[in-house]
Write a protein that holds these residues in place. Structure first.
Motif, PDB file in Angstrom:
ATOM      1  N   SER A  71      24.113   2.524   5.565  1.00  0.00           N
ATOM      2  CA  SER A  71      25.476   2.116   5.916  1.00  0.00           C
ATOM      3  C   SER A  71      26.427   2.377   4.755  1.00  0.00           C
ATOM      4  N   GLN A  72      27.700   2.545   5.077  1.00  0.00           N
ATOM      5  CA  GLN A  72      28.722   2.769   4.057  1.00  0.00           C
ATOM      6  C   GLN A  72      28.933   1.543   3.177  1.00  0.00           C
ATOM      7  N   ILE A  76      27.369   3.587  -1.455  1.00  0.00           N
ATOM      8  CA  ILE A  76      28.793   3.833  -1.690  1.00  0.00           C
ATOM      9  C   ILE A  76      29.082   5.213  -2.264  1.00  0.00           C
ATOM     10  N   SER A  77      28.067   5.891  -2.828  1.00  0.00           N
ATOM     11  CA  SER A  77      28.293   7.271  -3.258  1.00  0.00           C
ATOM     12  C   SER A  77      26.962   7.998  -3.426  1.00  0.00           C
TER      13      SER A  77
END
Length: 136
Positions: A71-72, A76-77
């Motif tokens: 999930s986003q 996060i990167s």
């Protein structure tokens, strides 16, 4: 046929069986396999090259204990360093939380890494190289 990207595929109820998924290796589902009493959910993760001389690839499988494995809010990167044949994935959580992340690696196969989130910022870095998968 559905236009999905090739990679690896696994079922929610059989996480230990990871298979190749592409035009030559489709997912075949029988009517007896999925009924009102079973959960029929499959995940597909694309394979990404690490750009080493051996052609090593990885697929981020994510958190196996979640309905949404990647999930986003958690991932996060993702930063690829072609020169060092390495990928760094930044994971977000709560301070000191331990997050098990699963990676498929064409050399190491299925790896579960327990990432401990920093007490300072609630983040950890999952580092994937041709020879190792570690969290810092």
């Amino acid at each position: 046929m559905i236009g999905a990207q090739s990679g690896v595929i696994w079922s929610y109820d059989n996480r230990n069986m990871i298979s190749t998924f592409d035009d030559d290796n489709p997912l075949n589902i029988s009517a007896t396999q999925c009924d009102d009493l079973s959960i029929c959910l499959w995940y597909v993760s694309p394979l990404h090259p690490l750009n080493d001389i051996s052609g090593t690839q990885y697929a981020l499988l994510g958190e196996w204990n979640k309905w949404t494995a990647v999930s986003q809010q958690r991932i996060i990167s993702i930063v690829s360093d072609i020169k060092s044949s390495q990928v760094t994935i930044t994971i977000q959580g709560t301070s000191s939380e331990i997050v098990p992340i699963v990676v498929f690696h064409t050399v190491l196969l299925s790896i579960t890494v327990n990432c401990s989130m920093s007490a300072m910022n609630g983040q950890a870095h999952l580092i994937i190289s041709p020879s190792n998968v570690v969290c810092s």
